[in-house]
Design a protein around this motif. Structure first.
Motif, PDB file in Angstrom:
ATOM      1  N   ALA A 224       0.859  -1.185   0.000  1.00 16.73           N
ATOM      2  CA  ALA A 224       0.000   0.000   0.000  1.00 16.73           C
ATOM      3  C   ALA A 224       0.889   1.227   0.000  1.00 16.73           C
ATOM      4  N   VAL A 225       0.287   2.362  -0.345  1.00 14.03           N
ATOM      5  CA  VAL A 225       1.039   3.616  -0.376  1.00 14.03           C
ATOM      6  C   VAL A 225       0.260   4.677   0.388  1.00 14.03           C
ATOM      7  N   VAL A 226       0.943   5.426   1.228  1.00 14.30           N
ATOM      8  CA  VAL A 226       0.316   6.584   1.871  1.00 14.30           C
ATOM      9  C   VAL A 226       1.091   7.820   1.438  1.00 14.30           C
ATOM     10  N   GLU A 227       0.339   8.852   1.127  1.00  9.07           N
ATOM     11  CA  GLU A 227       0.958  10.017   0.513  1.00  9.07           C
ATOM     12  C   GLU A 227       0.486  11.281   1.217  1.00  9.07           C
ATOM     13  N   SER A 228       1.455  12.130   1.589  1.00 12.19           N
ATOM     14  CA  SER A 228       1.106  13.470   2.056  1.00 12.19           C
ATOM     15  C   SER A 228       1.653  14.444   1.017  1.00 12.19           C
ATOM     16  N   VAL A 229       1.539  15.753   1.245  1.00 13.33           N
ATOM     17  CA  VAL A 229       2.055  16.657   0.222  1.00 13.33           C
ATOM     18  C   VAL A 229       3.578  16.626   0.154  1.00 13.33           C
TER      19      VAL A 229
END
Lengths: 131, 457, 501
Positions: free
Chosen positions: A59-64
């Motif tokens: 899975a991937v989690v992305e913030s700015v």
């Protein structure tokens, strides 16, 4: 200060695993991980049916400012993913151990949880990392 | 000292502040054995007056022949306002807009560009440009493999009607990551993808089909049928299009039942000079669902602390400076200034102006083909509709004919014999809106002379 | 700077308005007949039915709109732009003007070599000058940006090993401080990335390097001076270790400006390099391109250079292609790279000449060390206090972040209010709360002093008025922007207000 519930196990790479009564496991990222990433803007979770090895990026989690892979702490088959995260990635920021869960697996072996860190050991790791 | 403002006084005082005896001492961490002793191969400095003279002489050597060359780079009229504004220092000498508050001009312009190019191609989202048309095809292939949810195939179908140089760039760029590019034959009657050759591939596990429209020969492919075929075979569709033609031709977003999935192309026709091949820019558009698989910069609209609208780079987590080894591409600098020129060009032309350019190109090429086919020993290679290029078959070797035309001050097309030997002597010719009745007549007469000479030899 | 926001070009649009002078004239006679013929041959199914969303505006509307947009930008022509690792030096106007002579602009990329001897002679001389200043055997001008030059470099390293039947070499070693493009490039070339640490003074950790090399090592990618703003002092040892293990050395030319005319990558032992002509050789950054990432190689890599390259044949010049260079890694652009950018670099190098070339490195380094000395005296913490600055250096606001909750981003944004573009922030990732500052050689002492004054004032504000920093910028057309909203509620194209969903 980072919150570490006692009812689950932890991976060094900052995922948690909770054993459900029916033998399935629920997986998400820890409070420390969500704090380090900041406001999440996008989450990608694995499709049901996918077979995962222990330590596999799934899975991937992305913030700015950052994007991180999430690794499955144990081997198993994906049964369900948290579809709510698609429209509301902030659930992980708000409630990472509850509504912010990411996926549920049928583990190859429930004993695999024993190899993961307990809450105290994970807290000690964070302390050592300076967090 | 050219462009260095320091006086002797400055140097002394600055060294004193640093506490160094000389400028040379500032390099004391560099092993002495490595220090350069003079650069004998570099000529002495030139003043601006001298360089002006040198460059004018060099430019004169290149001449300005009457050109009917196309094959991926097209001569169009460029309105004066385009480069008058593009070369303003505020655009020309700014960096990538990382500090959004100090770069609202560039950011808003990119957002307007994304809007125009998305709409022109009939797609939902666009990036802020890629290097050129060829590298855009390579990036699109890599993106298709990333974005394909059902197939892990690394095989991409690139028919022989796609620009041969684009195919080469795709192989040299994406081949290292294991992508395989497989050709599909064209029909000798229509100069378009051979449907039977395609049908023979049904059932294979393939990631994407590339469709160039108009194709390398200038012919118009049956894009609806091709798109539906690829989708029914489980492939994504990569459209490669000429932006000028889209003022008149169906945009990729409307091809077939579902539309193309990724659209790329060479942006040069939109106000960018030919300039020996660059700098140009590639454009890329896609469906919203694939936006995170798209390479390159993307600008989004947002609000500031006070709720005022503003623009910023967004979805940066796809990019190399954050994702490093896992980025969608290593691309960082793109072709911002050319995208700027294109946005100004599209604004000046508007929908009606661009359509007039497209219609005029198509008409002039039709006129050119008719005129040239009246010359003895010349015939059109393919039937069917075309845009602004045409393949002509000659009864004498193309290279000799082109040399003879050049001697008459005309660049008479691109010799296809290396890439398409099966055609025999063949020229790819192009006429845009810049060509007049006289130009076309001059070419036809010169071609007659050239062929006559070749027969006599 | 103009502080008044400009509305969208689409908001000027009125149906039926247009810039008539820019449209081609109506066709008559044979042209009109051909138009009719072509139109009737076009099947209805291939025609566009929807009108594309392009503005319908006058020429004056366009000129005013885009001129106003330009006024919302910082640029080198208007502001000091000390953006570390980007080399924002003055772009001489002559380089633009004489690269845009009509014959150069009109030349078609597929025009025969005989119709481009003037242009090609510039390209050959540019190749030769770049070989000389870098100490490399041969140069290809083809790559269109630094990242593409990097790609070409690593692809050549791979092709070299493959050509020798050495198929196991698929690892690229990268120091952890490297630009993000390095690992991204290695991945694009199908290689595996191995990161190694740097030591406390910013040099490569030699023990870690020795452990990392082996029969799988394809090569190492290094920037020197490194991204930490210091010269890699152990470069000869690094070269010995990597070559000893059978690997090659790749030089990332991002920081070439620091050593131009002083040290050459070829002499340091590098086998392949890329140069950012848009940094070192002053071609414009253009708001994000076009760049030009020429590559240079040692003799053993010459056969693998990307095509086309320009060759001399007696008095004449011609493009060498796949036919002449069968081992080439191939083409990276449809034609021949960013030719117009290359002309600008050529003009710049001729204007500088031999003596000007070595002054670049000297004065870039003088300016950086002067700024470093003054900022240190003003109370800023240096990331590598024991080292000389190269052409750039790093200050860290770790202390201010901890004690005053003021970050590098806050200082960067506040600098905009003082009329200076911010230095690079949060790169390199190794140094917390960092500002990477590169003044370049074209800035005067007065400009550097004014920058120091602004930094001193901001440092005072961190203690007396932190809110001034947290809320900055105050004087730009917009205040700080909501990046989270931009990424979550994607608005990537303009939509008419009343049709917004």
């Amino acid at each position: 200060m980072s919150h570490i519930p006692a009812d689950r196990r932890y991976a060094k790479s900052h995922e948690w695993v909770r054993l459900l009564p029916d033998g399935r496991v629920e997986i998400g990222i820890t409070d420390h991980a969500q704090q380090a990433l900041g406001d999440l803007v996008f989450v990608e979770v694995p499709e049901p049916g996918r077979v995962l090895g222990a330590g596999e990026a799934c899975a991937v989690v992305e913030s700015v400012k950052a994007a991180s892979d999430v690794y499955s702490p144990i081997a198993g088959t994906v049964l369900e993913n948290n579809a709510d995260l698609g429209g509301a990635p902030e659930l992980i920021n708000q409630d990472c151990y509850g509504k912010g869960w990411m996926m549920r697996l049928q583990p190859v072996s429930p004993d695999a949880l024993d190899a993961l860190l307990g809450p105290e050991a994970y807290a000690a790791q964070l302390a050592a990392e300076g967090g | 000292m050219a462009f260095i403002p320091h006086t002797e006084h400055d140097i002394r005082e600055m060294l004193a502040v640093i506490g160094a005896p000389s400028i040379d001492a500032l390099f004391d961490e560099i092993p002495a054995a490595l220090r350069v002793q003079g650069l004998e191969g570099i000529p002495e400095a030139m003043s601006e007056m001298a360089i002006a003279r040198l460059m004018s002489e060099r430019a004169r050597q290149d001449g300005r022949p009457l050109s009917f060359l196309g094959a991926g780079a097209y001569e169009h009229h460029i309105p004066s306002a385009v480069w008058a504004i593009t070369t303003r220092g505020e655009f020309y000498s700014a960096y990538t807009p990382y500090q959004a508050e100090a770069s609202q001009g560039t950011l808003q312009l990119i957002h307007e560009h994304q809007t125009m190019i998305s709409s022109l191609t009939g797609m939902e989202v666009a990036n802020a440009s890629l290097y050129d048309g060829g590298s855009a095809v390579a990036e699109a292939a890599l993106m298709a493999v990333r974005a394909h949810r059902k197939s892990k195939s690394l095989r991409i179908l690139v028919p022989s009607t796609v620009n041969p140089n684009y195919r080469r760039v795709a192989v040299s760029t994406a081949g290292n990551q294991g992508l395989r590019f497989e050709s599909v034959a064209y029909s000798r009657e229509t100069g378009c993808i051979d449907p039977l050759a395609l049908e023979a591939l049904r059932g294979e596990d393939l990631a994407a089909l590339v469709i160039q429209q108009p194709n390398f020969f200038g012919q118009l492919e049956d894009v609806d049928a091709l798109t539906d075929w690829a989708h029914s075979a489980g492939m994504l569709v990569i459209a490669v299009v000429n932006p000028t033609s889209l003022a008149m031709l169906k945009p990729p977003g409307e091809w077939g039942t579902k539309g193309a999935d990724i659209c790329v192309g060479e942006g040069q026709p939109l106000g960018v000079p030919l300039s020996s091949g660059g700098p140009y820019f590639g454009f890329m558009t896609t469906r919203l669902e694939y936006v995170r698989a798209m390479p390159g910069r993307i600008v989004g609209r947002t609000v500031d602390l006070e709720g005022k609208r503003g623009y910023t780079l967004t979805l940066q987590a796809r990019e190399q400076h954050i994702r490093r080894g896992k980025a969608t591409s290593n691309i960082c600098t793109n072709q911002g200034l050319l995208m700027t020129a294109a946005t100004i060009y599209m604004s000046l032309l508007g929908p009606a102006g661009l359509a007039k350019v497209a219609e005029s190109c198509m008409a002039r090429t039709q006129q050119l083909q008719s005129a040239l086919c009246r010359v003895r020993g010349v015939r059109a290679a393919f039937a069917g509709a075309r845009f602004h290029e045409s393949v002509l078959l000659l009864d004498r070797p193309a290279a000799a004919v082109l040399r003879s035309l050049e001697a008459q001050g005309i660049l008479g097309g691109v010799d296809l014999s290396a890439d398409y030997p099966e055609l025999g002597p063949a020229l790819l010719v192009c006429a845009t809106e810049t060509k007049t009745d006289d130009d076309i007549e001059r070419f036809a007469n010169a071609l007659g002379v050239a062929l006559q000479a070749a027969r006599a030899a | 700077m103009n502080q008044i926001l400009e509305k969208s070009i689409f908001e000027y649009s009125r149906e039926g308005r247009g810039a008539a002078a820019q449209q081609p004239p109506a066709l008559v006679g044979a042209g009109a007949a051909a138009a009719h013929e072509a139109q009737s041959a076009l099947p209805a199914a291939l025609r566009r039915r929807s009108k594309p969303l392009l503005p319908e505006v006058s020429e004056l509307d366009v000129v005013r709109h885009f001129t106003r947009l330009s006024q919302l930008n910082f640029s080198i022509d208007t502001n000091f732009y000390p953006l570390g690792s980007c080399t924002m030096k003055y772009n001489p106007k002559a380089c633009n003007q004489y690269a845009m002579l009509p014959e150069f602009l009109a030349r078609h990329p597929l025009a025969p070599d005989s119709q481009g001897q003037g242009f090609l002679s510039c390209m050959v001389e540019l190749q030769e000058m770049l070989e000389e200043v870098t100490g490399m055997k041969a140069v290809s001008l083809n790559p269109m940006a630094g990242a593409q030059g990097e790609f070409a470099g690593v692809a050549m390293i791979r092709a070299y090993h493959h050509a020798r039947g050495d198929l196991a070499r698929n690892e690229i070693i990268v120091p952890e401080a490297a630009h993000g493009t390095n690992p991204a490039t290695a991945t694009m070339c199908g290689c595996v990335v191995r990161e190694i640490p740097v030591d406390a003074e910013g040099d490569v950790d030699i023990a870690a390097l020795e452990k990392a090399v082996g029969p799988h090592t394809a090569g190492i990618m290094l920037t020197n001076p490194s991204t930490l703003g210091v010269f890699e002092r152990k470069i000869q040892e690094v070269a010995r270790i990597v070559h000893g293990a059978g690997g090659l050395l790749y030089y990332d030319g991002a920081n070439l400006n620091a050593i131009l005319g002083k040290v050459r990558p070829g002499d340091m032992g590098f086998d392949v390099i890329h140069m950012n002509l848009h940094k070192t050789f002053s071609t414009p950054h253009g708001g994000g391109g076009p760049g030009a990432g020429a590559v240079g190689v040692s003799a053993r890599l010459e056969p693998f250079l990307p095509v086309p390259v320009v060759g001399r044949e007696g008095e004449a010049y011609r493009w060498l292609t796949e036919v002449d260079r069968p081992q080439s890694i191939g083409r990276l652009s449809a034609f021949m790279g960013n030719a117009g950018v290359l002309l600008r670099a050529y003009i710049y190098m001729r204007m500088l000449g031999r003596s000007g070339m070595s002054q670049v490195g000297e004065f870039a380094t003088l300016n950086a060390n002067y700024l470093l000395a003054r900022l240190r005296a003003a109370g800023f913490d240096l990331a590598y206090p024991t080292r000389r600055a190269s052409h750039e250096f790093i200050i860290t606001l770790r202390r201010q972040a901890k004690e005053l909750n003021v970050t590098a981003m806050d200082v960067a944004k506040r600098l905009l209010d003082y009329g200076f573009h911010a230095p690079t922030t949060y790169f390199p990732l190794l140094v917390p709360e960092c500002l990477l500052i590169e003044p370049t050689e074209t800035e005067s002492r007065e400009t550097l002093d004014a920058f120091v004054e602004a930094m001193v004032a901001i440092l005072a504000e961190t203690e007396t008025d932190a809110a001034k920093l947290k809320g900055a910028p105050w004087t730009m057309p917009v205040r700080r922007l909501d990046d989270v909203r931009a990424a979550k509620q994607l608005e990537l194209t303009w939509k008419p207000v009343n049709s917004a969903a």
